[in-house]
Design a protein around this motif. Structure first.
Motif, PDB file in Angstrom:
ATOM      1  N   VAL A 270       0.833  -1.074   0.080  1.00  0.00           N
ATOM      2  CA  VAL A 270      -0.019   0.022  -0.128  1.00  0.00           C
ATOM      3  C   VAL A 270       0.919   1.216  -0.045  1.00  0.00           C
ATOM      4  O   VAL A 270       1.827   1.485   0.848  1.00  0.00           O
ATOM      5  CB  VAL A 270      -0.917   0.039   1.217  1.00  0.00           C
ATOM      6  N   ASN A 271       0.875   2.037  -0.856  1.00  0.00           N
ATOM      7  CA  ASN A 271       1.643   3.212  -1.210  1.00  0.00           C
ATOM      8  C   ASN A 271       3.093   2.803  -0.921  1.00  0.00           C
ATOM      9  O   ASN A 271       3.689   3.694  -0.296  1.00  0.00           O
ATOM     10  CB  ASN A 271       1.163   4.303  -0.388  1.00  0.00           C
TER      11      ASN A 271
ATOM     12  N   GLN B  87       4.473   0.808   1.175  1.00  0.00           N
ATOM     13  CA  GLN B  87       4.426   0.081   2.463  1.00  0.00           C
ATOM     14  C   GLN B  87       3.699  -1.439   2.517  1.00  0.00           C
ATOM     15  O   GLN B  87       2.906  -1.466   1.841  1.00  0.00           O
ATOM     16  CB  GLN B  87       3.966   0.835   3.318  1.00  0.00           C
TER      17      GLN B  87
ATOM     18  N   HIS C 220      -3.273  -8.116   5.059  1.00  0.00           N
ATOM     19  CA  HIS C 220      -4.939  -8.097   5.008  1.00  0.00           C
ATOM     20  C   HIS C 220      -5.256  -8.111   6.292  1.00  0.00           C
ATOM     21  O   HIS C 220      -4.954  -8.921   7.208  1.00  0.00           O
ATOM     22  CB  HIS C 220      -5.599  -9.143   4.010  1.00  0.00           C
TER      23      HIS C 220
ATOM     24  N   SER D 140      -9.763  -4.079   8.443  1.00  0.00           N
ATOM     25  CA  SER D 140      -9.703  -2.835   7.987  1.00  0.00           C
ATOM     26  C   SER D 140      -8.970  -2.581   6.766  1.00  0.00           C
ATOM     27  O   SER D 140      -9.339  -1.872   5.781  1.00  0.00           O
ATOM     28  CB  SER D 140      -9.010  -1.753   8.970  1.00  0.00           C
ATOM     29  N   LEU D 141      -8.355  -3.911   6.434  1.00  0.00           N
ATOM     30  CA  LEU D 141      -7.817  -3.811   4.837  1.00  0.00           C
ATOM     31  C   LEU D 141      -8.131  -5.439   4.175  1.00  0.00           C
ATOM     32  O   LEU D 141      -7.431  -6.319   4.222  1.00  0.00           O
ATOM     33  CB  LEU D 141      -6.282  -3.753   5.075  1.00  0.00           C
TER      34      LEU D 141
ATOM     35  N   PRO E 110     -11.393   3.084   3.317  1.00  0.00           N
ATOM     36  CA  PRO E 110     -10.826   4.170   2.473  1.00  0.00           C
ATOM     37  C   PRO E 110      -9.665   3.852   1.651  1.00  0.00           C
ATOM     38  O   PRO E 110      -9.508   4.141   0.645  1.00  0.00           O
ATOM     39  CB  PRO E 110     -10.682   5.262   3.532  1.00  0.00           C
ATOM     40  N   THR E 111      -8.740   2.995   2.302  1.00  0.00           N
ATOM     41  CA  THR E 111      -7.414   2.619   1.678  1.00  0.00           C
ATOM     42  C   THR E 111      -7.746   1.754   0.642  1.00  0.00           C
ATOM     43  O   THR E 111      -7.302   1.724  -0.330  1.00  0.00           O
ATOM     44  CB  THR E 111      -6.694   1.932   2.993  1.00  0.00           C
ATOM     45  N   ASN E 112      -8.642   0.739   0.770  1.00  0.00           N
ATOM     46  CA  ASN E 112      -9.035  -0.229  -0.299  1.00  0.00           C
ATOM     47  C   ASN E 112      -9.549   0.501  -1.530  1.00  0.00           C
ATOM     48  O   ASN E 112      -9.128   0.422  -2.728  1.00  0.00           O
ATOM     49  CB  ASN E 112     -10.159  -1.289   0.214  1.00  0.00           C
TER      50      ASN E 112
ATOM     51  N   MET F 277      -9.407   3.935  -2.229  1.00  0.00           N
ATOM     52  CA  MET F 277      -8.048   4.736  -2.641  1.00  0.00           C
ATOM     53  C   MET F 277      -7.169   4.177  -3.716  1.00  0.00           C
ATOM     54  O   MET F 277      -6.901   4.667  -4.584  1.00  0.00           O
ATOM     55  CB  MET F 277      -7.725   5.380  -1.468  1.00  0.00           C
ATOM     56  N   TYR F 278      -6.817   2.810  -3.302  1.00  0.00           N
ATOM     57  CA  TYR F 278      -5.567   2.316  -3.831  1.00  0.00           C
ATOM     58  C   TYR F 278      -6.250   1.069  -4.946  1.00  0.00           C
ATOM     59  O   TYR F 278      -5.310   0.259  -5.235  1.00  0.00           O
ATOM     60  CB  TYR F 278      -4.591   1.816  -2.812  1.00  0.00           C
TER      61      TYR F 278
END
Length: 773
Positions: free
Chosen positions: A414-415, A417, A421, A424-425, A477-479, A481-482
């Motif tokens: 992720v970005n 990093q 999983h 939250s991811l 949001p992370t899922n 967004m990316y």
């Protein structure tokens, strides 16, 4: 509404509160003119006989065949045309229930084209959230608190309908406050580590107020078990109601809460496959782990997987709070109002190391609903023997659904990093809201043209307004967004609004005092099914309400005292129902979420019901149903058309019958009973092709027996007025059978085309003791 005839079909007496402060039903011309109210009371045999609808009451004696350890799913099997598939032997596991092929419940969803078509109420209060529209039997895990259950076939009278009545309705009638105080307490135990207790307490009438409190708690294992794990379950349910009676009416406040949690065994392969072992697969590679081949044939008919390989735990919570008010506000005018709130929650925790996909190793699912509403109507006694009911209801509901699939051992970048999983991811996810507002206005006429002929025309106007909100970006949001993982909510925010007319009419002609012919026709609508899942996968512009049209024609015979026909009721009817705009879930191995087929169905059949007390001590009952169910239209999303195919999971016939006797000796009453439940052959579903089949699950019949021993003066100590000891044996002959089968798409074990099964319960023993004070 007029008071029920003193002897009802469930052998329960009219609440004694009314005898203290009588209800003067101003405006009701006579008891015979009262419309059949299946929500405010248990219908009496006399009311069923004079009704234009098909209604069955499961009374206390029939409920006794179920036993205190069981729940709503098992209790409903005592009605004609009802088929129940349970995940376990108590009230906590999931169940799928069908009435004349119309279904509700989450158990065994493959190919359930007509799910959510049965309305379920508790003391007349809705137990189903309008958004999802599906009721779960584990919402009613205890049955000791009930006087009986009424089952209405078809939409029924407009005055009694809610929002899911298009195929039928079930009303669980709890104990009502009585004029005299009393207390009962019972304990029970039996096979599969079953144990529990229940109680009920009556305050008696105090200045016109009377209160009842009842409840129970129980736990059990499952007959499907293995490798040190018995798939345990536990539940509780509590209920309270207080009523104030006054001249012309009454005011009541009620509350009910239940909690059920159960491990659900995975369906078992019928025959072995070398790629399916008890150890599942490597969660990172997906390759089978060597070990004993898992199937009914190789590891045992009732053997479940080790918990280290697979487990699924389902929680179901329900709370109802409600108030009812009735008053004869003027001559010829009776006012009714009910205000209610319902909270519902389902949570699934799931560990699946069987082979579907490494990235769905863990699952977390949480669905929560909050519903409130008000129903108000007025009965008007008009000239020429008309009683007209006019009113409506308003209901508002918020439904939230959150689903996570993830494998915590699989990394993700992720970005720049490296992370792993998690909840939250996740790998697969969805999060969405559905806001539902349902409105209805109705007029119902009960016109008795002569003493022997009744006609009941009615009309309802309904509006379903839905507002779908895609919450995936806010919850994950992370899922989003990316672009990590699979977002199950593919559609944007949307709104729909549907307004429909539901005409109905019924007639009852008493050919003689003991024989009546009747017929009815009705149309019912339902908001597009499936809550957020439907709106998350379909364009809102393509959705339409589900609609059914049904007619029935039949005969009833009521003989309160005619030789060996004492308090006897016979009912036989033919029915035909068309159901259109169906949305059919299809679990598919390559999708973490169901695909959907569309279709329309035709159901037709014959139901017969009989109950009698031929002599003082003897009670007989029998129910018989024949049914034909086919798709007039069925389109799979990827496999074409299957028009004319039989509908899956609908038995071609069902039978249940029983005989109860009473024998008295030396102050002790012995009550032996014997009953038989038979489920005919039914077509199974193919998840691999996403279509119905002509392959059948064989029929099965089960004998059951019990003995109740009632002691009176022998136990007259510490205020005790009676003691009852009951012994029951279910599946008396220990028949080995599968209650459900389907062809897998490979979702559970990674092997498409396997025949998977859920076995029915083997022989079981139960004992209970109840003390009355």
């Amino acid at each position: 509404m007029a008071q029920a005839h003193n002897q009802n079909a469930g052998n329960a007496k009219t609440p004694a509160v009314s005898s203290v402060s009588p209800v003067f039903n101003v405006g009701v011309v006579s008891d015979e003119l009262s419309p059949l109210d299946t929500l405010g009371k248990l219908p009496s045999m006399k009311h069923i006989f004079e009704s234009t609808q098909s209604v069955k009451v499961i009374g206390k004696k029939e409920l006794d065949t179920v036993g205190p350890a069981m729940g709503a799913g098992q209790a409903l099997e005592q009605a004609p045309g009802v088929n129940v598939l349970n995940d376990g032997p108590s009230g906590a596991p999931r169940a799928s229930i069908s009435i004349n092929g119309m279904k509700t419940g989450w158990g065994n969803i493959g190919g359930n084209a007509n799910d959510g078509m049965v309305m379920v109420t508790f003391d007349g209060v809705p137990m189903i959230d309008p958004a999802y529209g599906v009721w779960q039997a584990s919402e009613v895990p205890q049955i000791s608190m009930f006087r009986g259950i009424s089952v209405t076939y078809g939409p029924g009278y407009p005055v009694n309908r809610w929002y899911d009545n298009i195929g039928g309705s079930v009303n669980f009638m709890p104990l009502q406050p009585k004029a005299k105080p009393g207390f009962k307490i019972g304990v029970f135990g039996g096979s599969f580590n079953t144990q529990g207790m229940n109680f009920s307490a009556q305050s008696g009438s105090i200045d016109g107020w009377a209160t009842v409190v009842a409840g129970g708690v129980s736990s059990s294992g499952n007959f499907v078990k293995g490798y040190g794990f018995n798939n345990p379950a536990n539940n509780y349910a509590y209920y309270a109601k207080t009523t104030k009676t006054f001249t012309g009416g009454h005011l009541s406040f009620g509350a009910y809460t239940s909690h059920a949690v159960a491990y659900r065994p995975v369906p078992i392969p019928v025959t072995g496959n070398s790629n399916v072992t008890i150890y599942g697969v490597n969660p990172n590679t997906g390759n089978p782990i060597p070990g004993p081949v898992y199937s009914q044939q190789t590891t045992g008919f009732y053997t479940s997987l080790p918990k280290s390989t697979y487990w699924k735990r389902a929680f179901v919570n329900t709370t109802l709070i409600y108030s009812k008010f009735e008053d004869a506000i003027a001559t010829g005018m009776h006012f009714h109002n009910m205000l209610f709130y319902r909270y519902g929650n389902r949570t699934h925790l799931h560990y699946n190391n069987l082979g579907q996909s490494p990235n769905v190793l863990d699952q977390y699912y949480n669905a929560t609903s909050n519903t409130y509403g008000d129903k108000m109507y007025v009965d008007l006694a008009l000239p020429y023997r008309n009683e007209v009911s006019v009113g409506g209801y308003f209901i508002n509901s918020q439904y939230y659904s959150l689903l996570d699939f993830y494998n915590p051992s699989i990394p993700v970048t992720v970005n720049g990093q490296q992370l792993y999983h998690s909840l939250s991811l996740p790998h697969h996810f969805h999060s969405s809201y559905l806001y539902e507002t349902d409105l209805a206005a109705f007029v119902q006429d009960d016109f008795q043209a002569t003493d022997n002929f009744r006609i009941t025309p009615g009309l309802r106007v309904v509006n379903f307004k839905s507002n779908f909100v895609n919450n995936a970006a806010a919850a994950f949001p992370t899922n989003v967004m990316y672009s990590i993982g699979n977002n199950g909510d593919t559609q944007p925010n949307s709104q729909t609004s549907f307004t429909e007319l539901e005409p109905s009419i019924g007639a009852n002609w008493k050919v003689t005092k003991q024989l009546a012919l009747y017929a009815n026709y009705s149309t019912g609508y339902r908001s597009p099914a499936g809550a957020t899942g439907t709106y998350a996968h379909f364009l809102a512009s393509t959705l339409q309400p589900q609609v059914s049209t049904q007619y029935q024609i039949g005969a009833k015979a009521y003989l309160p005292d005619d030789g060996y026909l004492r308090n006897a009721l016979l009912s036989v009817n033919y029915y035909h129902l068309n159901d259109t705009n169906e949305i059919i879930p299809i679990p598919v191995v390559s999708h973490a979420y169901s695909l959907f087929a569309s279709g329309s169905s035709n159901f037709s059949g014959v139901n017969l019901s009989f109950v009698d007390n031929p002599v003082y001590s003897l009670h007989l009952f029998a129910n018989l149903s024949f049914e034909r169910a086919v798709y007039s239209n069925y389109v799979s999303p990827s496999h074409g058309s299957y028009d004319g195919k039989p509908i899956s999971n609908v038995p071609d016939h069902t039978i249940n019958a029983g005989v109860f006797d009473e024998m008295y000796k030396d102050g002790v009453i012995y009550k032996p009973r014997l009953w038989w439940n038979y489920t005919g052959a039914q077509y199974i579903y193919n998840n691999n092709t996403g279509a119905p089949t002509t392959q059948k699950l064989p029929a099965f019949g089960l004998w059951n027996a019990g003995l109740k021993i009632a002691l009176g003066r022998q136990v007259g100590f510490a205020g005790m007025k009676g003691l009852t000891v009951s012994l029951d044996v279910t599946n008396l002959l220990d028949k080995k059978y599968n209650a459900y089968e389907y062809i897998s798409g490979g979702g559970y074990y990674g092997v498409a085309g396997q025949l998977l099964a859920e076995p029915g319960a083997p022989r079981a023993y139960y004992a209970s003791i109840e003390a009355k004070f």
